[in-house]
Design an enzyme around this catalytic site. Structure first.
Site, short mmCIF file in Angstrom:
data_model
loop_
_atom_site.label_atom_id
_atom_site.label_comp_id
_atom_site.label_asym_id
_atom_site.label_seq_id
_atom_site.Cartn_x
_atom_site.Cartn_y
_atom_site.Cartn_z
N GLU A 228 47.98 35.87 34.68
CA GLU A 228 48.16 36.17 33.25
C GLU A 228 49.56 35.82 32.74
O GLU A 228 50.20 36.60 32.04
CB GLU A 228 47.79 37.63 32.97
CG GLU A 228 46.32 37.89 33.27
CD GLU A 228 45.88 39.33 33.11
OE1 GLU A 228 46.74 40.20 32.84
OE2 GLU A 228 44.67 39.59 33.25
N GLU A 345 38.78 36.50 36.41
CA GLU A 345 38.81 37.96 36.34
C GLU A 345 38.20 38.39 35.03
O GLU A 345 38.56 37.88 33.97
CB GLU A 345 40.26 38.47 36.45
CG GLU A 345 40.37 39.98 36.42
CD GLU A 345 41.83 40.45 36.46
OE1 GLU A 345 42.59 39.93 37.29
OE2 GLU A 345 42.19 41.32 35.64
#
Length: 609
Positions: A228, A345
């Protein structure tokens, strides 16, 4: 003689014109009747018209089996294990317990059996804290994560002990897992005034872990760079150009360390939230080094949102999830790269999810819809956050008992094959429909999700395909809920798997398969998932707030194996798309043909020019 010939010629011409006009008239009538019939089938029928309890809406799912619209990996289902310590808390709740792969009980029989049931199951090791992790080296300290509000992500730097890495790899080998590992991508960088992380990636720690794993004989399916850090990032961010350079470096490292290996690990990145501009730059600068583009999905918002269920049950909200898949698919095609898309994810609701929502039956509506949608946009693998941990685990964090989504994932894995079929449902917006070629079997598997809690759906299935000789093969499968157990599957039956919540409670963590509670036994074994067999001549009844997997073994289409339909074949021109759905419709058509013959003989007779 000339007059007679002219007269005969006029009669022939008139006859041809009459034939032509009647043909047009009959064609118009036929298509009008067909579309009126479609409209009628889409109208809801009440219990008075069906003879059953509650409301029922009729609909038709059209499956185009001419060619696949996407393909997935055979092990499309993937799960994650995270780094979070027990004192990771959100909204006043600490939901992680000992579910980190640093402290997870690897001796629990349910955990082992849950992974083995997939044979194999992809497992991605990573998460927010991976960019604060070092890997233990001889003679150097290996600190644990310590909670600290002054630190990024509220935890200090942590370390992966090699003894634990050994235990994990031995366990994964025993369980038959396919391992993906997320590397620390912030190593060596500094933080600029604008909050971005700048400088080149220091790969020394990653290289050490790779060489250690090779020396130990551990099989790692893929190494993923960072978590991220794309776009605006979460906690930190790295520019696309720099990230691309680091990914190219990772690829060279993998090539060097795994030199001589016939199969080398995949290189995955960036493992972040989708930002079209950032991803476009990144992908264009990694044309040969990147095999998998990973992105994350938490499109339901925070776990604290009181309206999560409203979003999950809203067809329009679910439809909005397609934008990310479609956009990434377009970027990959435009770039001409061989890299493929994965969801690296996805937990739906961020900050650990929400208890009794993201770990309850209702979440299977969102999860399975995501699987169907992602695969239709050529996503190869979908990693669910998490296998265990937080409020969105497939397994209960304390007891390891499977939550409803575990069984949804297992059914998908066993029934839905690699080739994805174009699927359209007419009748109600509350039915979500997806179809794939069946897995390890002939035919197709259809997934139906009913988001309506008050109305059942009576679903007719129609498939069409173009056969090798250019004719159209038309199939009609109709099923009903008069189930018979134990009979041998033949061409007149189909297997169905109906999932419902215990007592109809969407918040329930107990799921029923065909009316029977699914639960592990005293030895921790995963229960068998047995179908019920239905008649091919009846429609599928999808109960309110339920999910149905339907395996139609005798529906053979070119997208799956090139076969010809076996229920009925109608010869037609290659470019036409006429669908016949019920035997009585064919009888009506035959009667219409008789009437046409009468019209021709009476209106187009030579004596009646």
């Amino acid at each position: 003689m000339e007059t007679s010939n002219a007269s005969n010629s006029d009669k022939v011409t008139n006859k041809r014109q009459c034939f032509y006009q009647i043909g047009i008239l009959l064609t118009i009538c036929f298509f009008c009747a067909f579309f009126f019939w479609l409209i009628e089938r889409s109208k809801p029928a009440t219990s008075e018209s069906t003879g059953g309890p509650g409301n029922i809406v009729e609909g038709t799912v059209f499956i185009n089996g001419t060619a696949p619209i996407g393909t997935t990996d055979s092990d499309f289902i993937c799960v994650t294990l995270d780094w979070w310590p027990p004192d990771k808390c959100d909204f006043g709740t600490c939901s992680w317990g000992k579910s980190s792969f640093l402290n997870l009980d690897l001796t629990n029989p349910i955990l082992l059996n849950a992974i083995k049931a997939f044979s194999p199951l992809k497992i991605r090791l990573g998460g927010t804290l991976q960019d604060k992790v070092t890997y233990e080296r001889p003679g150097e300290p290996c600190p644990k994560f310590i909670k600290s509000s002054s630190e990024m992500f509220s935890f200090s730097q942590g370390c992966l002990p090699m003894s634990r890495w050994d235990e994990l790899n031995n366990f994964f080998k025993q369980a038959g897992a396919v391992v993906l590992f997320g590397l620390n991508a912030l190593s060596g960088r500094t933080t600029a005034a604008d909050g971005s992380s700048v400088g080149a990636w220091n790969s020394s720690d990653a290289e050490y872990l790779m060489r250690y794993s090779v020396d130990k004989g551990y099989t790692i399916h893929g190494w993923e760079l960072g978590n991220e850090l794309s776009g605006s990032g979460i906690g930190a961010r790295v520019a696309a150009d720099q990230y691309a350079s680091d990914t190219n470096n990772l690829q060279m490292i993998v090539e060097t360390i795994y030199a001589g290996f016939e199969v080398k690990p995949l290189v995955l990145a960036p493992g972040g939230f989708f930002d079209a501009n950032w991803f476009t730059k990144f992908i264009n600068k990694t044309p040969r080094s990147l095999q998998v583009v990973t992105h994350h999905i938490y499109n339901l918002g925070p776990g604290s949102d009181d309206h999560l269920i409203d979003k999950i049950l809203n067809p329009s909200y679910l439809d909005g999830g397609s934008h990310q898949f479609r956009s990434l698919q377009g970027i990959l095609k435009a770039a001409g790269t061989s890299a493929v898309a994965w969801v690296g994810e996805a937990g739906g609701a961020y900050n650990s999810g929400r208890n009794l929502v993201t770990n309850a039956f209702v979440f299977s509506f969102w999860y399975l819809d995501q699987l169907g949608m992602a695969s239709s946009y050529d996503t190869k693998t979908y990693c669910r956050q998490t296998l265990i941990g937080g409020n969105y685990g497939l397994l209960n964090t304390v007891t390891f008992v499977p939550n409803p989504d575990y069984y949804s994932a297992l059914l998908w894995h066993r029934l839905m094959g690699r080739n994805v079929l174009s699927t359209t449902f007419f009748g109600t917006n509350n039915i979500r429909a997806y179809a794939h070629c069946a897995k390890a079997s002939k035919g197709i598997t259809l997934l139906l999700i009913n988001l309506d809690g008050n109305t059942a759906a009576s679903v007719h299935v129609s498939t069409e395909n173009v056969t090798r000789n250019g004719t159209l093969a038309m199939h009609q499968q109709n099923q009903r809920t008069e189930f018979s157990r134990g009979s041998k599957l033949d061409v007149n039956t189909r297997e169905e798997y109906h999932l419902t919540a215990l007592n109809g409670d969407l918040h329930s963590q107990t799921v029923l398969l065909n009316g029977n509670i699914l639960s592990v036994n005293s030895s921790g074994s995963i229960p068998p998932l047995e179908p019920i067999q239905t008649s091919q001549s009846d429609p599928i009844i999808v109960a309110p707030f339920s999910i149905v997997f339907a395996h139609i073994a005798n529906s053979t289409v070119p997208a799956c194996d090139g076969g010809v339909g076996i229920l009925e074949t109608i010869t037609a021109e290659k470019d036409k798309r006429v669908k016949f759905h019920e035997p009585f419709k064919l009888k009506q058509l035959a009667a219409l043909a008789k009437q046409a013959e009468w019209l021709v003989s009476n209106l187009c007779h030579l004596d009646h020019p």
